[in-house]
Every structure is written in C-alpha cells, then in structure tokens.
Write an enzyme that holds these catalytic residues in place. Structure first.
Site, mmCIF file in Angstrom:
data_model
loop_
_atom_site.group_PDB
_atom_site.id
_atom_site.type_symbol
_atom_site.label_atom_id
_atom_site.label_comp_id
_atom_site.label_asym_id
_atom_site.label_seq_id
_atom_site.Cartn_x
_atom_site.Cartn_y
_atom_site.Cartn_z
ATOM 1 C CD GLU A 267 -11.638 2.391 8.678
ATOM 2 O OE1 GLU A 267 -11.361 3.247 9.607
ATOM 3 O OE2 GLU A 267 -10.783 2.254 7.826
ATOM 4 C CG HIS B 280 -3.733 -3.869 3.982
ATOM 5 N ND1 HIS B 280 -2.583 -3.343 4.935
ATOM 6 C CD2 HIS B 280 -4.476 -2.728 3.767
ATOM 7 C CE1 HIS B 280 -2.715 -2.142 5.256
ATOM 8 N NE2 HIS B 280 -4.169 -1.753 4.427
#
Lengths: 326, 327
Positions: free
Chosen positions: A60, A129
């Site tokens: 990321e 999440h």
C-alpha cells in the site's frame, strides 16, 4: 432513465474518462482479471490492458507513493485501495506527501490523484475491514474528501474527482455497491463541495452521509406517517463542505440531527454541529442538536453486535421524535 | 583525452572542472548554513551533507538534463548538483519570498521541478515510492527520462524502501536507487541497525543488480550511476547502488555526537573526497593548483552573494499563508 448499480456507475465513470484521457490509469491490488475485491474494475483490464489497469503487489505504501510520483510528473492515477482500513499503511504518502507537496513547494507542482476505497460495516468483515475513517482525512489540509451515497452521485462526483488537480479521497460504501439508481449514460460532473437535499421537509433536518442517507430517508418515510416532515441533507463532499446548504436547512427547520456510521467520538458529525453552532442558524434552533454515530468499539463480527454498533433506522426515528417533542 | 581517468563519454574536461567547483559550492553552502544556524539566524532544523559532496555531485553528473531526482532531508547537495541556484536555496532557508518554496518549505522541502528535482523529503524513505511513480510516468508516456532516487542507510530499513524496490523491479521501471550510506541514521549506526554487510546486498531480494561504490570517489560514483542509468533507460530496470560515505557534521542541530568517536571522524575527514578529486585533476593536467584555488574562492563568493540575496529578499506576507494549499 437507465438504472445501474453504484458499482457499475463507478466503473462507468472511470472507463469513460480513461477512453478520453490517456493520462488516467488505475493501480491497485487484484484489479486485473480478478476485477477488484468487490468487482468494481471487472472487465477493465480487458478493455484498457495491463499498462493502464496495473495490478500491484500488496504494497500500500508503494502503491500510494507511486501514484503521488506519477501524479507529480503528469499522470492522473486512480488508486483502488482494497479496503479503506488499509489507508493506515498508505498514510504517509497520502498525508505527508500528496496533501502537502504543492504547499511545501510554494505552489509549484500538483498531485492530481484519486484514491477510491470502500469503507463501512455491515458485511461481517469485522474490525479490520469495516471502519469508517473519513474524519482522519478530513483533518488534513490539501486533501478533498468525497462520500457519495447513490449511483448518480457516485458517477458524477468521480468524474469531478478525476478532473480535479488535487488529491481526492473517494469513499465508497460496501453496502451501496449493489444499490441501483437512475444514471445517465453520458458523462457528467457533479461539483465538488455541493450538498444535495435528498428529501425536502420543514420540521427537522437530518444531515447524513453514505449509508446513513438511506437510513435517514427510510426513517423519514415512517415519520411522515406520524405527520413529522423530515428534511435529509447529504453533504456528498466533506471537504470542501457546503456549509450554506446545511445552514439554510437548519434555519428553516430549527432542528438538527447528524447521522454517520463512523465512531461518534471525533467523528465528522462534530464538525457539522460546530458549523451550525458558529453560524446564524444557531439562533433558529428550537431543540438541542443530536448526533448519531458508531459506538466507540472496534466493529464486531457477530451480525447482531455489528448492527448494534452503528445507528439504525429505529435510532434515527427515536432521535427525531425526541428532537421534535423537546 | 584523459590519461588515467575513465568517465562517461558525455563528461568533458570542462565538466570535471565545474564539478570540482560544484563540490565546493555544496560544502561552503552547508558550512554557511551551519554558522547561521549556530547564530540563530536560520530557525527550524537543517541537515548538512558536508563530507558527502562526491556522491551528490558525481551521481548527478551522470544524468542527462531530462532525468529527474528525488532527494532527502540531507539534500542541499543534490539540489545544487541538479542545477538549483544557491540564491533561491539560501532565501528559502531564510524563509523569504524568493526562496524555492516562497519560504513555506525550508531546508527539508526544497524542490526544483523545472530542473527535475522532485524534492527533498522530511520523511525518511518518503521519496522512494515517489521516485518509482515518476519513473512510471516516464515509462507510460515514453518520456525517456530516468529517475535517480537518493536515500540514506536509515531509509533502507523503512517498509517503503522494500515495497518500492520490488515494485520498480517487477515493472522494469527506469529508476536507479542510490543509498548514501553515511554510517548513521541520526544516532543509530548502520552496524547496529542492519545485519547485512552492505545495503546493496538487499538488491538480490528484488532481482536487481546491487553495487557498492566508494562514496568519496566522484569518478567511480559517476561511472557506476551512468551504467545503471543507461541500463534503466534502455528498459532493463532498476539498480541499487550503495555509496559508502560519512557526514562530517551531526545529524541536525544540537547533536553532541555521543554515538561516535572523534578519532573515527578524523579518519574519515582525512579521506576528503573533494581534495582527492582536486589531486586527480591536477595529476591529469586538467587544471593547476592555482586554478583549483581560484575555483574554490569563486564557490565561496557565490555563497556569500547568496546570503546577501537572501537577506535582501522580503518576508512573505501573512496573506500568502492560505495560498497554494489547493491547485
């Protein structure tokens, strides 16, 4: 008009722009033949090829940083960050680099990138999440933050985000991906910084974002049966915020409820409340303002617990009644 | 024709002469900043690259004008070598409107986009993925430039380093990573913080060549960077180069340097890369000792002129505070 899903609207916005502008490309994890974790980019690698639909390693920081470097040198990248929780790993590049480069350079250079990412709970994906962390990004000068609540807004705002010369954080909501709405086939743009009154009413204003817009509208239908006329305002973009539309609505109704899914403590709702407290609308208030937000816990896995963590329609109805009957 | 020195074909004798002056310009610039800092005339913080001049000047001499760099918090040398003028740099350190960032960036944020310097960086390792992205632009738009990405030994322990080298490698991007290993990340010595012998050894993990060079030998650095840059330009992907060097000064202000000995510092000072370069050029008959002295004096004068320029530049207006947040 033609009906498509929120997810399809996002894909269509990207595809239409990519056909027009060679500088736009998308990068992210599993966005190639897999089509992205939620299927948003499905079919795009077949049309645009692997050069412009760049499947990345699980990195990321490098994904975000490469987008910053590409944007600074003339490209217009779109990052697909698989879950918005993963922004934690990309944060240096977004907060310390993308947001500040232009200012630190004394106005030279620009970073036109869009970071698209799904947030929110309701899928049983649990604590890592399911978060709604938009308030973090709102706090950073140099970023724009967008949170569309329906397919029409998603397409028009994504087009505006791709046209913008600044880093834009584009929050999608997982539970909205499959929702349908009327969406024109042709390309169109919705100005960044323009709120939308999703329902007109005269008794109470609910300012709601993302999924909460739908819950507020559902609550409004119920309340209408009891003669309570609710106005629902969707800011659509958090930065810049259309303060004027919110202020005018509160001046009209004299009552305000703010609803978002993010944890209430330190959430964006506090900002909206402050806007009213500091404006002439404060004098028009007939009842204390109410804030509805997520409980201060990590999002739990169990569906009953998960649901109880974020405001539901019943909570909104109760809050409206308390406000109206204050 | 040079007798003993092998250099890339675009490097003329004239270029070598100007490189010598450039290294003195870097040194005098940072020495001057150090003095002003001690006197309280420059505020904030600053990181000096005195002693590391050959790796900045030598590496950047290998580039073409179209090539780009990303720099670090210790970036004054990179900036000067990539063509920035010291007037604008000094004005920036003074926080004035004629500074490279109109006084809003300071020492660790100087960028010179026109010259291909994408900027210093206040975050260790922060510039590495940005270099990868700039290289991606070059590849996608077929612009033909290569990005030279500077960072230090400390940055090689950041996640961004590992993610970026891997990404650049799998995409065969035109980027060359150059680690200026000056032996310390603030107080942490490379021996204490890194288990591998050479940082360049880490290149193996990313399937790219890794090279170790003497960071005080401007010629060796130039040749090694040149080969890596041309390899990258031809589409063969990145290289990791490690230049072993030493910073003569402390990390930044108020560094008592308790983590190293004065003897160690003296050993490295004796190996001064600028003097070594001068001796080489004299030996080659490229210039005389008198000419060398003259160039050194000219560099010193340029820095004095930069100070005058900076002192005469106005303070930014308060109204400018809110400008340039958004494009």
């Amino acid at each position: 008009m033609r009906e498509i899903t929120y997810l399809e609207a996002i894909r269509e916005a990207m595809s239409q722009e990519m056909r027009q502008n060679e500088d736009i490309f998308i990068l992210g994890e599993d966005i190639g033949v897999y089509g992205g974790a939620f299927g948003v980019t499905r079919g795009m690698i077949e049309e645009f090829g692997p050069e412009r639909v760049r499947n990345t390693p699980i990195s990321e920081s490098a994904i975000a940083g490469a987008a910053v470097g590409a944007a600074l040198t003339g490209m217009r990248p779109i990052i697909e960050l698989q879950f918005s929780d993963f922004i934690t790993i990309a944060m240096d590049q977004i907060v310390n680099q993308a947001a500040k480069l232009r200012y630190m350079n004394g106005g030279k250079g620009k970073v036109p990138l869009v970071l698209r990412t799904p947030s929110g709970s309701g899928t049983g994906a649990a604590a890592q999440h399911s978060q709604s962390l938009e308030a973090w990004l709102v706090h950073i000068p140099g970023l724009r933050v967008i949170q569309p609540s329906n397919a029409y807004d998603a397409k028009g705002l994504l087009k505006a985000a791709m046209d913008d010369d600044n880093p834009v954080i584009f929050y999608e909501h997982k539970l909205l991906y499959k929702t349908k709405g009327d969406v024109p086939e042709e390309s169109y743009s919705i100005p960044i910084g323009k709120a939308d009154v999703k329902r007109k009413g005269k008794d109470v204003t609910i300012v709601a974002t993302a999924m909460m817009v739908h819950k507020a509208l559902e609550a409004a239908e119920e309340l209408a049966k009891e003669g309570i006329d609710v106005e629902v305002v969707d800011p659509r973009t958090l930065v810049p915020l259309d303060e004027e539309t919110i202020i005018q609505s509160v001046k009209k109704t004299g009552r305000l409820i703010v609803a978002h899914e993010a944890v209430k403590r330190g959430g964006f709702g506090g900002e909206i409340v402050s806007v009213i407290a500091e404006s002439e609308a404060f004098d028009y208030l007939d009842a204390p303002i109410k804030r509805l937000g997520g409980l201060p816990v990590p999002i739990p896995y169990n569906p009953h617990l998960e649901k109880a963590t974020v405001p539901q329609v019943a909570d909104i109805i109760e809050a409206v009644k308390e406000t109206v009957h204050f | 024709m040079l007798k003993t020195i092998k250099v890339p074909s675009h490097i003329t004798e004239e270029k070598l002469v100007s490189l010598y002056k450039e290294m003195w310009l870097i040194r005098y610039f940072d020495e001057k900043v150090d003095q002003f800092f001690a006197k309280g005339m420059i505020h904030g913080t600053t990181h000096l690259c005195v002693g590391q001049e050959p790796s900045a000047a030598g590496a950047i001499a290998a580039l073409k004008d179209i090539d780009k760099i990303t720099s670090t918090h210790r970036g004054h040398g990179h900036c000067i070598s990539k063509g920035a003028n010291v007037n604008g740099m000094m004005a920036e350190l003074f926080g004035r409107v004629d500074g490279y960032c109109k006084g809003k960036g300071g020492s660790i944020h100087i960028a010179d986009l026109e010259k291909g310097n994408l900027g210093a960086n206040g975050i260790v390792g922060g510039g590495i993925p940005i270099a990868v992205g700039a290289a991606l632009t070059s590849k996608m738009k077929k612009e033909g430039y290569v990005v030279l990405c500077f960072f230090g030994d400390g940055a090689s322990n950041e996640g961004s380093f590992h993610e970026s080298l891997n990404l650049a490698s799998i995409w065969d991007l035109p980027v060359v990573f150059i680690c200026e290993n000056n032996q310390y990340g603030m107080s942490g010595s490379v021996k204490e913080m890194t288990r591998v012998e050479n940082i360049a050894d880490r290149a193996v993990s990313y399937g790219m060549p890794g090279k170790v060079v003497d960071g005080l030998d401007a010629i060796e650095i130039m040749n090694t960077v040149y080969d890596a840059v041309e390899r990258a330009r031809q589409g063969h992907g990145p290289t990791l180069i490690e230049a072993k060097t030493y910073r003569w000064k402390g990390h930044s202000k108020s560094d008592a340097k308790k983590y190293r000995t004065r003897e160690e510092e003296e050993e490295w000072r004796k190996k001064d890369g600028i003097k070594r370069f001068r001796d080489l050029l004299i030996e080659e008959g490229i210039f005389t000792e008198e000419k060398a002295k003259q160039l050194q004096e000219e560099a010193k004068q340029e820095v004095e002129d930069a100070v005058k320029f900076a002192e005469n530049s106005p303070q930014p207006s308060i109204e400018s505070l809110l400008e340039d947040v958004y494009a």
